[in-house]
Design a protein around this motif. Structure first.
Motif, PDB file in Angstrom:
ATOM      1  N   TYR A  81       1.057  -1.183  -0.076  1.00 36.89           N
ATOM      2  CA  TYR A  81       0.034   0.034  -0.004  1.00 36.89           C
ATOM      3  C   TYR A  81       0.760   1.217  -0.147  1.00 36.89           C
ATOM      4  O   TYR A  81       0.812   2.215  -0.785  1.00 36.89           O
ATOM      5  CB  TYR A  81      -1.082  -0.083   1.302  1.00 36.89           C
ATOM      6  CG  TYR A  81      -1.853   1.166   1.228  1.00 36.89           C
ATOM      7  CD1 TYR A  81      -3.232   0.918   0.650  1.00 36.89           C
ATOM      8  CD2 TYR A  81      -1.616   2.510   2.010  1.00 36.89           C
ATOM      9  CE1 TYR A  81      -3.919   1.952   0.611  1.00 36.89           C
ATOM     10  CE2 TYR A  81      -2.414   3.540   1.843  1.00 36.89           C
ATOM     11  CZ  TYR A  81      -3.444   3.450   1.281  1.00 36.89           C
ATOM     12  OH  TYR A  81      -4.484   4.426   1.522  1.00 36.89           O
ATOM     13  N   VAL A  82       1.862   1.208   0.696  1.00 37.04           N
ATOM     14  CA  VAL A  82       2.901   2.350   1.122  1.00 37.04           C
ATOM     15  C   VAL A  82       3.465   2.591  -0.304  1.00 37.04           C
ATOM     16  O   VAL A  82       3.560   3.887  -0.831  1.00 37.04           O
ATOM     17  CB  VAL A  82       3.550   2.385   2.215  1.00 37.04           C
ATOM     18  CG1 VAL A  82       4.597   3.380   2.127  1.00 37.04           C
ATOM     19  CG2 VAL A  82       2.933   2.318   3.526  1.00 37.04           C
ATOM     20  N   LEU A  83       4.009   1.508  -0.712  1.00 36.88           N
ATOM     21  CA  LEU A  83       4.865   1.656  -1.988  1.00 36.88           C
ATOM     22  C   LEU A  83       3.980   2.247  -3.284  1.00 36.88           C
ATOM     23  O   LEU A  83       4.480   3.048  -3.924  1.00 36.88           O
ATOM     24  CB  LEU A  83       5.551   0.437  -2.459  1.00 36.88           C
ATOM     25  CG  LEU A  83       6.705  -0.200  -1.343  1.00 36.88           C
ATOM     26  CD1 LEU A  83       7.338  -1.219  -1.527  1.00 36.88           C
ATOM     27  CD2 LEU A  83       7.624   1.075  -1.254  1.00 36.88           C
ATOM     28  N   ALA A  84       2.734   1.321  -3.159  1.00 34.74           N
ATOM     29  CA  ALA A  84       1.723   2.069  -4.447  1.00 34.74           C
ATOM     30  C   ALA A  84       1.445   3.288  -4.287  1.00 34.74           C
ATOM     31  O   ALA A  84       1.448   4.090  -5.346  1.00 34.74           O
ATOM     32  CB  ALA A  84       0.542   1.331  -4.454  1.00 34.74           C
ATOM     33  N   SER A  85       1.212   3.923  -2.834  1.00 33.05           N
ATOM     34  CA  SER A  85       0.891   5.211  -2.619  1.00 33.05           C
ATOM     35  C   SER A  85       2.213   6.209  -2.980  1.00 33.05           C
ATOM     36  O   SER A  85       1.790   7.164  -3.658  1.00 33.05           O
ATOM     37  CB  SER A  85       0.612   5.543  -1.254  1.00 33.05           C
ATOM     38  OG  SER A  85      -0.718   4.825  -0.863  1.00 33.05           O
ATOM     39  N   MET A  86       3.337   5.750  -2.812  1.00 36.12           N
ATOM     40  CA  MET A  86       4.392   6.638  -3.307  1.00 36.12           C
ATOM     41  C   MET A  86       4.620   6.935  -4.613  1.00 36.12           C
ATOM     42  O   MET A  86       5.162   7.959  -5.228  1.00 36.12           O
ATOM     43  CB  MET A  86       5.866   6.066  -2.521  1.00 36.12           C
ATOM     44  CG  MET A  86       5.852   6.337  -1.140  1.00 36.12           C
ATOM     45  SD  MET A  86       7.127   5.234  -0.407  1.00 36.12           S
ATOM     46  CE  MET A  86       8.604   5.913  -1.141  1.00 36.12           C
ATOM     47  N   ALA A  87       4.408   5.481  -5.447  1.00 35.67           N
ATOM     48  CA  ALA A  87       4.276   5.585  -7.083  1.00 35.67           C
ATOM     49  C   ALA A  87       3.391   6.548  -7.536  1.00 35.67           C
ATOM     50  O   ALA A  87       3.485   7.102  -8.339  1.00 35.67           O
ATOM     51  CB  ALA A  87       4.051   4.127  -7.433  1.00 35.67           C
ATOM     52  N   LEU A  88       2.104   6.732  -6.868  1.00 36.99           N
ATOM     53  CA  LEU A  88       1.180   7.771  -7.145  1.00 36.99           C
ATOM     54  C   LEU A  88       1.527   9.068  -6.543  1.00 36.99           C
ATOM     55  O   LEU A  88       0.703   9.892  -6.935  1.00 36.99           O
ATOM     56  CB  LEU A  88       0.013   7.359  -6.944  1.00 36.99           C
ATOM     57  CG  LEU A  88      -0.714   5.779  -7.231  1.00 36.99           C
ATOM     58  CD1 LEU A  88      -1.832   5.552  -6.471  1.00 36.99           C
ATOM     59  CD2 LEU A  88      -1.085   6.142  -8.761  1.00 36.99           C
ATOM     60  N   ASP A  89       2.464   9.465  -6.151  1.00 38.80           N
ATOM     61  CA  ASP A  89       2.915  10.916  -5.589  1.00 38.80           C
ATOM     62  C   ASP A  89       2.167  11.077  -4.367  1.00 38.80           C
ATOM     63  O   ASP A  89       1.880  12.479  -4.182  1.00 38.80           O
ATOM     64  CB  ASP A  89       3.005  11.617  -6.496  1.00 38.80           C
ATOM     65  CG  ASP A  89       4.135  11.476  -7.573  1.00 38.80           C
ATOM     66  OD1 ASP A  89       5.176  10.959  -7.100  1.00 38.80           O
ATOM     67  OD2 ASP A  89       4.300  11.725  -8.864  1.00 38.80           O
ATOM     68  N   ASN A  90       1.371  10.119  -3.634  1.00 38.02           N
ATOM     69  CA  ASN A  90       1.056  10.358  -2.606  1.00 38.02           C
ATOM     70  C   ASN A  90       1.618  10.744  -1.182  1.00 38.02           C
ATOM     71  O   ASN A  90       2.837  10.761  -1.414  1.00 38.02           O
ATOM     72  CB  ASN A  90       0.076   9.342  -1.932  1.00 38.02           C
ATOM     73  CG  ASN A  90      -1.199   9.101  -2.843  1.00 38.02           C
ATOM     74  OD1 ASN A  90      -1.496   9.912  -3.729  1.00 38.02           O
ATOM     75  ND2 ASN A  90      -1.899   8.182  -2.563  1.00 38.02           N
ATOM     76  N   THR A  91       1.571  11.819  -0.473  1.00 37.69           N
ATOM     77  CA  THR A  91       2.278  12.424   0.696  1.00 37.69           C
ATOM     78  C   THR A  91       2.356  11.167   1.753  1.00 37.69           C
ATOM     79  O   THR A  91       1.510  10.694   2.120  1.00 37.69           O
ATOM     80  CB  THR A  91       1.664  13.540   1.301  1.00 37.69           C
ATOM     81  OG1 THR A  91       1.742  14.524   0.241  1.00 37.69           O
ATOM     82  CG2 THR A  91       2.457  14.064   2.334  1.00 37.69           C
ATOM     83  N   ILE A  92       3.743  10.804   2.196  1.00 40.70           N
ATOM     84  CA  ILE A  92       3.620   9.883   3.225  1.00 40.70           C
ATOM     85  C   ILE A  92       4.047  10.626   4.439  1.00 40.70           C
ATOM     86  O   ILE A  92       5.126  11.161   4.309  1.00 40.70           O
ATOM     87  CB  ILE A  92       4.735   8.659   2.926  1.00 40.70           C
ATOM     88  CG1 ILE A  92       4.466   8.250   1.553  1.00 40.70           C
ATOM     89  CG2 ILE A  92       4.941   7.745   4.008  1.00 40.70           C
ATOM     90  CD1 ILE A  92       3.043   7.523   1.425  1.00 40.70           C
ATOM     91  N   LEU A  93       3.444  10.695   5.470  1.00 36.01           N
ATOM     92  CA  LEU A  93       3.946  11.367   6.900  1.00 36.01           C
ATOM     93  C   LEU A  93       4.239  10.476   7.893  1.00 36.01           C
ATOM     94  O   LEU A  93       3.678   9.436   8.002  1.00 36.01           O
ATOM     95  CB  LEU A  93       2.516  12.213   7.131  1.00 36.01           C
ATOM     96  CG  LEU A  93       2.123  13.188   6.238  1.00 36.01           C
ATOM     97  CD1 LEU A  93       0.806  13.776   6.676  1.00 36.01           C
ATOM     98  CD2 LEU A  93       3.166  14.157   6.101  1.00 36.01           C
ATOM     99  N   HIS A  94       5.317  10.702   8.552  1.00 35.00           N
ATOM    100  CA  HIS A  94       5.887   9.864   9.769  1.00 35.00           C
ATOM    101  C   HIS A  94       6.161  10.844  10.840  1.00 35.00           C
ATOM    102  O   HIS A  94       6.174  12.127  10.878  1.00 35.00           O
ATOM    103  CB  HIS A  94       7.223   9.401   9.420  1.00 35.00           C
ATOM    104  CG  HIS A  94       7.321   8.518   8.176  1.00 35.00           C
ATOM    105  ND1 HIS A  94       7.256   7.042   8.103  1.00 35.00           N
ATOM    106  CD2 HIS A  94       7.588   9.013   6.797  1.00 35.00           C
ATOM    107  CE1 HIS A  94       7.498   6.852   6.799  1.00 35.00           C
ATOM    108  NE2 HIS A  94       7.691   7.768   5.941  1.00 35.00           N
TER     109      HIS A  94
END
Length: 109
Positions: A81-94
């Motif tokens: 899910y995270v890798l697919a989201s990153m491929a879609l240029d979604n923002t990942i917050l930590h």
């Protein structure tokens, strides 16, 4: 203009890559949040973190809801899910790590 758009559409219809499912995966708690927030942690690439216990909040935007909270197990579904989201240029917050491709995981869990 209409003919140009039709030609573009024909070219796009040949692309048949499978789309990644972006259904939010369910998480399993392994350690109480209060324990996980205070425990020693290390940073790992998210692609190598499956099976580990997360030591931070991990939020994907959109939708903007926590995907994982400290103490939950990082499942292979979460990694995808995270890798697919990153491929879609979604923002990942930590809440601990500053790099979107990294995850803070518990050292001893």
């Amino acid at each position: 203009l209409g003919e140009a758009l039709i030609e573009i559409d024909r070219g796009l219809s040949r692309i048949r890559e499978p789309k990644a499912s972006l259904t939010l995966p369910r998480a399993q708690s392994a350690v109480p949040i209060s324990t996980a927030e205070r425990a020693p942690y290390q940073l790992l690439p998210i692609g190598e973190a499956a099976g580990r216990v997360i030591a931070e909040r991990l939020i994907v935007y959109p939708p903007g809801v926590p995907l994982l909270v400290p103490g939950e197990v990082i499942s292979p579904q979460v990694v995808r899910y995270v890798l697919a989201s990153m491929a879609l240029d979604n923002t990942i917050l930590h809440s601990r790590s500053e790099q979107p491709e990294m995850a803070a995981v518990l050292r001893d869990a």
